[in-house]
Design a protein around this motif. Sequence first.
Motif, PDB file in Angstrom:
ATOM      1  N   GLY A 113       2.060  47.227   6.793  1.00 16.38           N
ATOM      2  CA  GLY A 113       1.540  45.872   6.883  1.00 16.38           C
ATOM      3  C   GLY A 113       0.915  45.424   5.569  1.00 16.38           C
ATOM      4  O   GLY A 113       1.165  44.310   5.092  1.00 16.38           O
ATOM      5  N   LEU A 114       0.111  46.312   4.985  1.00 16.24           N
ATOM      6  CA  LEU A 114      -0.537  45.947   3.726  1.00 16.24           C
ATOM      7  C   LEU A 114       0.501  45.772   2.620  1.00 16.24           C
ATOM      8  O   LEU A 114       0.455  44.815   1.846  1.00 16.24           O
ATOM      9  CB  LEU A 114      -1.560  47.024   3.329  1.00 16.24           C
ATOM     10  N   LEU A 115       1.438  46.707   2.583  1.00 16.15           N
ATOM     11  CA  LEU A 115       2.475  46.597   1.551  1.00 16.15           C
ATOM     12  C   LEU A 115       3.318  45.347   1.749  1.00 16.15           C
ATOM     13  O   LEU A 115       3.697  44.686   0.783  1.00 16.15           O
ATOM     14  CB  LEU A 115       3.366  47.835   1.572  1.00 16.15           C
ATOM     15  N   ALA A 116       3.610  45.050   3.010  1.00 14.87           N
ATOM     16  CA  ALA A 116       4.425  43.865   3.286  1.00 14.87           C
ATOM     17  C   ALA A 116       3.722  42.613   2.778  1.00 14.87           C
ATOM     18  O   ALA A 116       4.352  41.721   2.221  1.00 14.87           O
ATOM     19  CB  ALA A 116       4.700  43.743   4.778  1.00 14.87           C
ATOM     20  N   SER A 117       2.399  42.569   2.962  1.00 14.14           N
ATOM     21  CA  SER A 117       1.670  41.396   2.482  1.00 14.14           C
ATOM     22  C   SER A 117       1.801  41.275   0.974  1.00 14.14           C
ATOM     23  O   SER A 117       2.040  40.187   0.443  1.00 14.14           O
ATOM     24  CB  SER A 117       0.190  41.497   2.861  1.00 14.14           C
ATOM     25  N   ALA A 118       1.651  42.415   0.286  1.00 12.98           N
ATOM     26  CA  ALA A 118       1.771  42.386  -1.170  1.00 12.98           C
ATOM     27  C   ALA A 118       3.183  41.979  -1.577  1.00 12.98           C
ATOM     28  O   ALA A 118       3.379  41.137  -2.455  1.00 12.98           O
ATOM     29  CB  ALA A 118       1.430  43.744  -1.752  1.00 12.98           C
ATOM     30  N   PHE A 119       4.149  42.577  -0.889  1.00 22.40           N
ATOM     31  CA  PHE A 119       5.552  42.346  -1.216  1.00 22.40           C
ATOM     32  C   PHE A 119       5.929  40.877  -0.971  1.00 22.40           C
ATOM     33  O   PHE A 119       6.564  40.239  -1.804  1.00 22.40           O
ATOM     34  CB  PHE A 119       6.399  43.275  -0.354  1.00 22.40           C
ATOM     35  N   SER A 120       5.519  40.340   0.169  1.00 19.18           N
ATOM     36  CA  SER A 120       5.876  38.951   0.469  1.00 19.18           C
ATOM     37  C   SER A 120       5.218  38.019  -0.529  1.00 19.18           C
ATOM     38  O   SER A 120       5.782  37.002  -0.911  1.00 19.18           O
ATOM     39  CB  SER A 120       5.424  38.512   1.855  1.00 19.18           C
ATOM     40  N   ARG A 121       4.001  38.375  -0.906  1.00 20.33           N
ATOM     41  CA  ARG A 121       3.301  37.530  -1.856  1.00 20.33           C
ATOM     42  C   ARG A 121       4.122  37.422  -3.140  1.00 20.33           C
ATOM     43  O   ARG A 121       4.350  36.338  -3.670  1.00 20.33           O
ATOM     44  CB  ARG A 121       1.940  38.135  -2.150  1.00 20.33           C
ATOM     45  N   ILE A 122       4.575  38.589  -3.618  1.00 25.31           N
ATOM     46  CA  ILE A 122       5.355  38.597  -4.853  1.00 25.31           C
ATOM     47  C   ILE A 122       6.653  37.814  -4.667  1.00 25.31           C
ATOM     48  O   ILE A 122       7.004  36.951  -5.469  1.00 25.31           O
ATOM     49  CB  ILE A 122       5.672  40.045  -5.277  1.00 25.31           C
ATOM     50  N   LEU A 123       7.344  38.118  -3.569  1.00 31.21           N
ATOM     51  CA  LEU A 123       8.634  37.448  -3.341  1.00 31.21           C
ATOM     52  C   LEU A 123       8.468  35.942  -3.211  1.00 31.21           C
ATOM     53  O   LEU A 123       9.213  35.172  -3.811  1.00 31.21           O
ATOM     54  CB  LEU A 123       9.288  38.002  -2.076  1.00 31.21           C
ATOM     55  N   LEU A 124       7.463  35.551  -2.419  1.00 31.07           N
ATOM     56  CA  LEU A 124       7.302  34.123  -2.156  1.00 31.07           C
ATOM     57  C   LEU A 124       6.897  33.375  -3.408  1.00 31.07           C
ATOM     58  O   LEU A 124       7.441  32.318  -3.712  1.00 31.07           O
ATOM     59  CB  LEU A 124       6.255  33.901  -1.063  1.00 31.07           C
ATOM     60  N   THR A 125       5.936  33.921  -4.152  1.00 32.43           N
ATOM     61  CA  THR A 125       5.434  33.160  -5.283  1.00 32.43           C
ATOM     62  C   THR A 125       6.347  33.283  -6.494  1.00 32.43           C
ATOM     63  O   THR A 125       6.498  32.333  -7.241  1.00 32.43           O
ATOM     64  CB  THR A 125       4.008  33.589  -5.658  1.00 32.43           C
ATOM     65  N   ARG A 126       6.960  34.459  -6.686  1.00 29.85           N
ATOM     66  CA  ARG A 126       7.766  34.633  -7.898  1.00 29.85           C
ATOM     67  C   ARG A 126       9.210  34.190  -7.705  1.00 29.85           C
ATOM     68  O   ARG A 126       9.790  33.579  -8.580  1.00 29.85           O
ATOM     69  CB  ARG A 126       7.781  36.105  -8.317  1.00 29.85           C
TER      70      ARG A 126
END
Lengths: 849, 235
Positions: free
Chosen positions: A789-802
């Motif tokens: 869950g924590l990694l997914a949040s980090a990962f989505s953040r990167i994917l969504l913003t970048r």
Amino acid sequence: MRLSLRTAGRIAWRETRSSLTKFLFVVFAVAIGVGALAGVRGFSESVRAMLNSESRTIMAADLSARQFAPPKPDQVAQLDQLGSRGVDRTLITETVSMAAAITPDAVPVLVSIKAVDPAKYPYYGAVKLSPEMALSQALTPETVIAGEDVLIRLGVKVGDPVRLGSADFRMAAIVISEPDRMSGSLNVGLRMMISREGFERTGLMQLGSRAAERYLFKIEPNGPSMEEARSAILEALPEARVIDSRESNPLITRGLDQATTFLSLISLIALIVGAIGVGMAMYAHLQQKMDNIAVMKSLGATSAEIIRIYTIQTLMLGLLGGIAGILLGRAVEEVFPSLINKIFEIKATTGWHFDAAVQGISVGMLTTLLFTLPPLVAIRKIRPAIILRRGMPDTKLPFRGRIAAAREPVFLGAIMLLGLDGIAGWLAGSARVGGYFAGGLFFSLIALAAVAALLLRGLRLFLRRSPVRLPSLVRQGFANLHRQGNQAQSILVAMGLGVMFTLTVYLIQSSLVDEIIQTAPPGVPNVYLVGVTLEQSAPLKQLIASQEGVLTAPQLSPSVSARLVRIDGQDVASRPMKGFARRYLNTRAITWENDQPGNIKVVDGKWWKPNTTEPVVSVDEDAAKTLDIRPESVIEMDVSGRIIKTRVVAEHNYEGARLAPSDFVFNEPALAGLPVVFNGGVRMQPSSAGALQRAIFSKYPTVTVVNVADVLQTVQQIIDQIALVIRFLSAFAILAGAIILAASVAGTRFRRIREVVILKTLGGTRHHIARIFSIEFLTLGAVAGLMGGLLASAFSRILLTRLLDAKFELDARAILVCVALTALLANVAGWFASVRILSQKPLEVLREE
Amino acid sequence: MSILPSILAARNLTKSLDSGSHRVEILRGIDLEIPAGQFVAIMGASGSGKSTLLGLLAGLDTATSGTIVIDGVDITGLSEDKLALVRGRKIGFVFQSYQLLPTLTAEENVLLPHELAGGDVSAGIARARSLLDSVGLGDRLDHYPVQLSGGEQQRVALARAFMVKPPILMADEPTGNLDSVNGAHVLDLLITLNQREGTTLVLVTHDIALASRADRIVTMRDGAIVADELRDQAA
């Protein structure tokens, strides 16, 4: 090598055949991955095709080029040359003029005229007419066609004569809708369409008259690519503003781009999740085959020969799974085409996609092999001695978590990452996406492995040092997690990965869907009102409110005609500006707002407080960039001869729909006392828009009503479809994730059998053993859920913003739900895999020693 | 045969397996009574059915026909869980390949049967430690099985077998995986502990030297008992 490929193949087949049921899972995992891949690709191709054709329809062409002057002869020659390369073109001229019925008391009405070549226009979509007929049939050099509002204003019927410029025409039909209504330059107002020959007759097109020339281009099947065509057009018409169909409508462009990137990501995720399952299944399989391998080794087989046998086996399984996956995808297509058509309003492409099938199978085999590398390489470490002496430590899987520990795993990891990077890049058609993916995976693996190792070590320390003696059940459940030579760490990593991918998909899709829906919020006006005076504005609002089918309260915003003259004391006309930027020198509409409207986002500076009396202004980001205006600049505007000097306090951009945007937004005091008209709009039921139009005209004939309900409805439909596709595909990836999650727990089944029988031999009841396992499963699941869950949040953040250029918000509730669900799922999966073990008779297993 | 009450009795025990086309008779009508405190060695060539007999006597598998009575409890037809409870209370086990739980330390492995029987933990720990002491592993309490040698693992298994003071101890080739020095050491410990705890010992082996230390040797061939001799164990 003594072992021929054929013999190796035969041995591999024998092994596969003898334990086919055991391999069903492997085949299934590959099949799901490949099925998802093939399905997603076929699907996304259909959706893309649908979106492409829709967006082409909205501008009636592949590309358009607009400028305010007729093209020079050499430019025409260049365009002709482009035509010979497969880029057809047609010219649209738009201007305004007075039209009138041919009666003694006729009142002339200002209409916007669009001159087209009915033989070519529109390249995509169709002009809908009433009575129903083809455009080329309706438009002759002697006829015009117009919107219903024009007929009402002119007081004419279909068939009546009208005068336009210096010529008379027959009103041939009513225009119900025209595809590119939204992309014209003078689209606000009463629309009349005329053929090019007819337009010549009017004599309106004289030098100096204000007309917009717009070329529409259609790329023939044998023509150049969109990019090539675009740059060729720009070369021919350097002053023109060229847009291609992908950006024809800002409402759709972003959604389409995001959806495309996202669809590629999803298919990758589905495949990788499947491949992880395959890797794990192969690992478990080879663990069980240790004896066979040891026997083969003691009979003189070399590691290389055995690796060859199992590589062939892996490839066979990959192939089987690939074929099954293609069949699966095909079966889904066969069973659900009507469903798909119903939901998505697109034609699901049925039939065999040969390319997609070959790609699916080869990608399936490749990823299977890639993820099976670690266990295959580990074959070298199996010593023949194990058949003589049991109970030696297991050969650990060198992948997952031990990457930093040794050279070989690092090397293997690098190969896998590179392979994955390549596959990802290939599938997504973008090295960047591939890089992000492989990088994300690499980082996640390291992070997951590190967290898992720390956690297990901590748990062990706690069990050892803890002053409280935990109940024996709990202690054993925990102890199972940190056992020597056990897979807990690998399972945590695998499950964590599964959770991470799954939740990432969920988070991204919900963000994206939110964003896409916000791009065209349901309240966007679909009927526009132009030229409302200050006195009319209040009673007009009342009139609208009394109508049927009103969905939102009407909004009217003030508009003042002004011309920008100076920036920071410097004359604007003296600035070196060319091309489209020169439009800022014309008289343009400016507006005032007291409170910051919801669809305006301040990107630099600060919006004013509601009661600011000092004249201040916020400038559109693009205009500010072109004109080199910054907060604290002072701009001067000429409004009917009066100079308004205002300080710039902010730069803004419009979010979502911007149908009547203004580049300069002042506060009210800045424009007080100036001649003003109000423009605005209201959201209506499309079916009621016509009635509103008539009602307004009969009471306020000077107010122009523009009905774009049809066009907006198309846009809305497309957006809804994108959102639906995203949700549908996400559900698929989430399902694959759940299966892998279950599989990762099931992978420990064969270790558990031994534990169960030992416990039973020592007097443990099934109930007791069940509780020990439950504690283990729940802990595993909860921890994997949390980490994922924590990694997914980090990962989505990167994917969504970048990558997707969208917003990210941390969703704590999603993480909590994820922890609970993963724990539950791990428990269910664990039980699913262990329930048969529980009733195992101890002797059967012990005797196998 | 003996005046002592039997603690373990098998009557007309048979076991057969259906392997597809034909039926394999593994045990053909075994009758065996073992009095409390006796050390019985079951001998036989590999495939003679001796391990199957041991497994059936311990309730690790169900017989095709016949009855087994353990310490007065007829285990014929008992459910899996009831059987487990009987085993937990009545029988200690030593296997050829140790069968320790890899997840648990030496001490925890020894403690396990006690915990499964719902015993008091602190009292259990004291006994587990003293048992590990007596098998010479008092300093290896926190070691996991993989950190121990084969001989050491088997000694942990021995300590575990005696943990709940079971009336019966069953051993299946307990020295089969060990070298002669370690094997002898384990066997000495087994017999010493057996005598100290007053346990009935049923040992399966094909090693005559090992069997020669028993009170009684039962010899099997092709699923039947072919010899049953009481030995005079003066030493």
